[in-house]
Design a protein around this motif. Structure first.
Motif, short mmCIF file in Angstrom:
data_model
loop_
_atom_site.label_atom_id
_atom_site.label_comp_id
_atom_site.label_asym_id
_atom_site.label_seq_id
_atom_site.Cartn_x
_atom_site.Cartn_y
_atom_site.Cartn_z
N PHE A 5 0.84 -1.20 0.00
CA PHE A 5 0.00 0.00 0.00
C PHE A 5 0.88 1.25 0.00
O PHE A 5 0.60 2.21 -0.71
N LEU A 6 1.95 1.22 0.79
CA LEU A 6 2.87 2.35 0.84
C LEU A 6 3.60 2.52 -0.50
O LEU A 6 3.85 3.65 -0.92
N VAL A 7 3.92 1.42 -1.15
CA VAL A 7 4.56 1.49 -2.46
C VAL A 7 3.64 2.20 -3.45
O VAL A 7 4.08 3.06 -4.22
N GLY A 8 2.36 1.86 -3.43
CA GLY A 8 1.40 2.53 -4.31
C GLY A 8 1.31 4.01 -4.03
O GLY A 8 1.31 4.84 -4.95
N ALA A 9 1.26 4.38 -2.74
CA ALA A 9 1.19 5.79 -2.36
C ALA A 9 2.44 6.53 -2.85
O ALA A 9 2.34 7.64 -3.40
N TRP A 10 3.60 5.93 -2.64
CA TRP A 10 4.84 6.59 -3.08
C TRP A 10 4.93 6.68 -4.60
O TRP A 10 5.49 7.65 -5.13
N ALA A 124 0.74 -2.62 -6.73
CA ALA A 124 0.89 -2.45 -5.28
C ALA A 124 -0.47 -2.32 -4.59
O ALA A 124 -0.74 -3.02 -3.60
N PHE A 125 -1.33 -1.44 -5.10
CA PHE A 125 -2.65 -1.29 -4.49
C PHE A 125 -3.48 -2.55 -4.69
O PHE A 125 -4.29 -2.91 -3.83
#
Length: 139
Positions: A5-10, A124-125
């Motif tokens: 989830f953090l990878v998608g946000a970044w 990622a998401f």
């Protein structure tokens, strides 16, 4: 909360910041006569929308800057939400759906960097959606 989830946000944040940077550099100009002619032509096209007079160049810049800032904001909201509590499955699903829509637009209209970043965000998401909120049912 899955790290994906953090990878998608970044990925969203990097895309937005990268685009903001690129727009800033392009506004400074690179001395390319073809680019200068295109900007001059866009500055000649004026129209009023909602009672405000703008050139095509101003509207193009505005759209690009606003959308880049919004993308950074969306990524930052996801990071804040992930730190505040477990990520709800609905938020991971919203990230997935939005990333897939952005990826479709990127594939049709944009160069490779946003295509790659939105593909990364989608995977990622998607992973976060698949694993978030799963519960095991005792048999």
């Amino acid at each position: 909360m899955p790290r994906t989830f953090l990878v998608g946000a970044w990925a969203w944040i990097v895309t937005g910041v990268g685009h903001l940077s690129l727009m800033g550099v392009m506004e400074l100009g690179d001395g390319n006569p073809a680019d200068d002619r295109a900007v001059a032509a866009a500055e000649q096209v004026e129209f009023a929308l909602g009672g405000i007079q703008r050139t095509l160049h101003e509207v193009n810049l505005g759209i690009n800057f606003v959308m880049s800032i919004a993308l950074v904001f969306g990524g930052l909201v996801c990071l804040v939400a992930a730190k505040a509590a477990p990520v709800p499955r609905a938020l991971a699903g919203l990230g997935l759906g939005t990333s897939l829509a952005l990826l479709a637009v990127a594939v049709l209209l944009l160069p490779s960097p946003p295509i790659v970043l939105f593909a990364v965000a989608s995977v990622a998401f998607g992973h976060a959606f698949a694993v978030t909120g799963r519960t095991r049912v005792a048999s």
